[in-house]
Design an enzyme around this catalytic site. Structure first.
Site, mmCIF file in Angstrom:
data_model
loop_
_atom_site.group_PDB
_atom_site.id
_atom_site.type_symbol
_atom_site.label_atom_id
_atom_site.label_comp_id
_atom_site.label_asym_id
_atom_site.label_seq_id
_atom_site.Cartn_x
_atom_site.Cartn_y
_atom_site.Cartn_z
ATOM 1 N N ASN A 23 -6.884 1.482 10.469
ATOM 2 C CA ASN A 23 -5.543 1.755 10.963
ATOM 3 C C ASN A 23 -5.601 1.640 12.477
ATOM 4 O O ASN A 23 -6.258 2.447 13.146
ATOM 5 C CB ASN A 23 -5.088 3.161 10.558
ATOM 6 C CG ASN A 23 -4.915 3.297 9.055
ATOM 7 O OD1 ASN A 23 -5.099 2.337 8.301
ATOM 8 N ND2 ASN A 23 -4.567 4.490 8.601
ATOM 9 N N TYR B 57 -3.543 1.086 16.180
ATOM 10 C CA TYR B 57 -2.280 1.098 16.920
ATOM 11 C C TYR B 57 -2.452 0.792 18.402
ATOM 12 O O TYR B 57 -1.639 0.115 19.002
ATOM 13 C CB TYR B 57 -1.581 2.461 16.753
ATOM 14 C CG TYR B 57 -1.072 2.642 15.343
ATOM 15 C CD1 TYR B 57 0.190 2.191 14.975
ATOM 16 C CD2 TYR B 57 -1.877 3.214 14.353
ATOM 17 C CE1 TYR B 57 0.656 2.301 13.678
ATOM 18 C CE2 TYR B 57 -1.420 3.327 13.040
ATOM 19 C CZ TYR B 57 -0.146 2.872 12.713
ATOM 20 O OH TYR B 57 0.306 2.969 11.427
ATOM 21 N N ARG C 248 0.859 -1.190 0.000
ATOM 22 C CA ARG C 248 0.000 0.000 0.000
ATOM 23 C C ARG C 248 0.891 1.235 0.000
ATOM 24 O O ARG C 248 1.717 1.397 0.904
ATOM 25 C CB ARG C 248 -0.889 -0.017 1.249
ATOM 26 C CG ARG C 248 -1.676 1.245 1.434
ATOM 27 C CD ARG C 248 -2.596 1.211 2.662
ATOM 28 N NE ARG C 248 -3.248 2.498 2.779
ATOM 29 C CZ ARG C 248 -3.224 3.282 3.866
ATOM 30 N NH1 ARG C 248 -2.632 2.874 4.973
ATOM 31 N NH2 ARG C 248 -3.817 4.449 3.850
ATOM 32 N N HIS D 209 -2.672 11.029 1.312
ATOM 33 C CA HIS D 209 -2.101 10.766 2.634
ATOM 34 C C HIS D 209 -1.446 12.070 3.102
ATOM 35 O O HIS D 209 -0.243 12.165 3.268
ATOM 36 C CB HIS D 209 -1.114 9.611 2.558
ATOM 37 C CG HIS D 209 -0.804 8.968 3.881
ATOM 38 N ND1 HIS D 209 -0.968 7.626 4.127
ATOM 39 C CD2 HIS D 209 -0.321 9.482 5.046
ATOM 40 C CE1 HIS D 209 -0.601 7.343 5.373
ATOM 41 N NE2 HIS D 209 -0.193 8.467 5.954
ATOM 42 N N GLU E 210 -6.988 8.472 6.939
ATOM 43 C CA GLU E 210 -7.232 9.084 8.247
ATOM 44 C C GLU E 210 -7.730 10.528 8.157
ATOM 45 O O GLU E 210 -7.046 11.465 8.605
ATOM 46 C CB GLU E 210 -5.961 9.004 9.114
ATOM 47 C CG GLU E 210 -5.495 7.571 9.357
ATOM 48 C CD GLU E 210 -4.203 7.483 10.174
ATOM 49 O OE1 GLU E 210 -3.601 8.528 10.460
ATOM 50 O OE2 GLU E 210 -3.791 6.358 10.491
ATOM 51 N N GLU F 237 -3.226 -0.334 8.277
ATOM 52 C CA GLU F 237 -2.009 0.007 9.030
ATOM 53 C C GLU F 237 -2.082 -0.665 10.396
ATOM 54 O O GLU F 237 -3.117 -0.620 11.065
ATOM 55 C CB GLU F 237 -1.889 1.520 9.287
ATOM 56 C CG GLU F 237 -1.550 2.343 8.088
ATOM 57 C CD GLU F 237 -1.398 3.836 8.423
ATOM 58 O OE1 GLU F 237 -1.098 4.182 9.595
ATOM 59 O OE2 GLU F 237 -1.596 4.640 7.512
HETATM 60 O O1 IFM Z 1 3.077 7.302 10.267
HETATM 61 C C1 IFM Z 1 1.708 7.367 10.506
HETATM 62 C C2 IFM Z 1 0.934 7.260 9.229
HETATM 63 O O2 IFM Z 1 1.299 8.234 8.307
HETATM 64 C C3 IFM Z 1 -0.552 7.412 9.498
HETATM 65 N N1 IFM Z 1 -0.978 6.514 10.537
HETATM 66 C C4 IFM Z 1 -0.210 6.445 11.753
HETATM 67 C C5 IFM Z 1 1.262 6.249 11.421
HETATM 68 C C6 IFM Z 1 2.090 6.174 12.726
HETATM 69 O O3 IFM Z 1 1.941 7.347 13.475
#
Ligand code: IFM
Length: 418
Positions: free
Chosen positions: A291, A293, A77, A121, A166, A351
């Site tokens: 995405n 985290y 991606r 992005h 995002e 992500e």
């Molecule tokens: O690096 C970023 C990415 O550009 C967008 N999502 C979160 C990642 C980590 O912070």
């Protein structure tokens, strides 16, 4: 260790974005983006870092594709830098910029790697910003015109498209908190930018329906919001943060309404959006990119508008170098939440990954056990969601390479490759 069975055809990939890896942002006739401008303003980025060189991917993309093949990736991606292709954001096409993405796509295909393209992005052409950027009601049309150009050039070779990455981050960190480009801090601008981004997604999807042959979606940052205590104030704060982060974009897109909480959070800064806009926004998106985290642990904090809530860190949990809690269960939870709330949409994890301070390489290898553990735990969490009926089609690790981590510069390493 037993291998977990993932569905047949599941995509295994890694992700990057243009400004974070390409370098040489003005090469071959490209126009500047808002990020190019932002990083050159003193004090914006840790250590004064810029994306001027980054991973030099613009010149070394063939080596990077060879690295991907070496890793055994089935998919990749990446994002397009709008101002490489359209230096002014609209109008004259820069053939050399477009050709770069053609060559990258062809090289991926030659190595048997499926491309997934993200159209936006965060690197808006500076020329469009000078016309009001995402605040301009024409911005959705600018975006759709740009998207159409890419569909015409590459849809014969690219099976998966992501319109925006995002949009919450663009709106909130770019226009409310000011940590990211363009660095504004304006309550009144934020909901308008978010609304235009949603319309931009809808217009690009409409353009895709006219000519595209494959699948198109949107990538959103999601995190389950948990109250820091059982106190009713903390529970209410977590619910507000859930509306603000998780539902702001998905409810209008998939249910046709904004979460009612947003109007009370923004008060007079919340515009009276037209019903016709909401009808356009609720469009048939083929998939949602997730995405993920970490989770949010939330405490009520009166006097902290607009949410009157703050995110707190659990004292005893493992953290990444970003100080984000490692919380794999949250990935299962958010995937199940998407299935239950929005009627089982097709999903990709677009992500997932972590920054850790790697030691220097030894004999060409970096000992990276924390990242390995993080990825393994999150893959198990994704698998658990599939077992419970989630329509998950693929997983993209963030990120292929250590890269320019926005306001943190090169200080944070997310790469599978150092
Ligand atoms: O690096 C970023 C990415 O550009 C967008 N999502 C979160 C990642 C980590 O912070």
């Amino acid at each position: 260790m037993t291998a977990l069975p993932f569905p047949h055809g599941f995509l295994w990939g890694a992700a990057t974005s243009a400004y974070q890896i390409e370098g040489d942002p003005l090469a071959d006739g490209a126009g500047p983006s808002i990020w190019h401008r932002f990083v050159h303003q003193p004090g914006r980025i840790a250590n004064g870092d810029t994306g001027d060189l980054a991973c030099d991917h613009y010149h070394r993309f063939a080596d990077d594709v060879a690295l991907m093949a070496d890793l055994g990736l089935g998919a990749y991606r990446f994002s397009i830098a709008w101002s490489r292709v359209l230096p002014e954001g609209r109008g004259a096409v820069n053939a050399k910029g477009l050709d770069f993405y053609r060559r990258l796509t062809d090289t991926l295909l030659e190595h048997g790697i499926q491309p997934m393209i993200t159209l936006y992005h965060w690197d808006l052409p500076a020329a469009l910003h000078d016309r009001g950027g995402w605040l301009n009601p024409d911005s959705p049309r600018w975006f759709a015109d740009y998207a159409r150009l890419l569909f015409d050039a590459l849809d014969d070779r690219v099976p998966l498209w992501v319109t925006l990455n995002e949009p919450w981050v663009v709106s909130v960190l770019g226009y409310l908190e000011g940590e990211l480009a363009p660095g504004h801090q304006d309550w009144f601008e934020t909901p308008r930018v978010a609304h235009h981004l949603l319309l931009a997604h809808a217009e690009a999807v409409a353009a895709y329906r006219a000519s595209g042959r494959h699948r198109i979606g949107l990538a959103v940052n999601l995190e389950p919001q948990h109250p820091a205590s059982s106190a009713p104030e903390d529970q209410a704060a977590a619910a507000r943060r859930d509306a603000f982060i998780n539902r702001w974009f998905l409810d209008p897109l998939l249910l046709g309404v904004y979460p009612s909480e947003l109007e009370s959070l923004f008060g007079p800064a919340w515009p009276d959006f037209a019903d016709t806009d909401l009808k356009r926004i609720q469009c048939a998106t083929d998939f949602i990119g997730v995405n993920y985290y970490s989770r949010g642990l939330v405490r009520a904090a009166p006097g902290n508008p607009p949410l009157n809530a703050i995110r707190v860190s659990p004292t005893d949990a493992p953290r990444t170098a970003m100080d984000w809690e490692v919380y794999p269960q949250g990935l299962t939870d958010i995937l199940l939440w998407l299935k239950d709330r929005y009627g089982s949409p097709s999903l990709y994890i677009t992500e997932n990954g972590a920054a850790f301070d790697d030691p220097p390489p030894c004999h060409g290898e970096v000992s990276d056990p924390e990242r390995v553990d993080y990825l393994r735990a999150h893959l198990c969490a994704a698998h658990a969601a599939i077992e419970q009926g989630v329509d998950l089609r693929g997983y993209f690790a963030w990120s292929l390479l250590d890269n320019f981590e926005w306001a943190q510069g090169y200080a944070k390493r997310f790469g599978l490759v150092q």
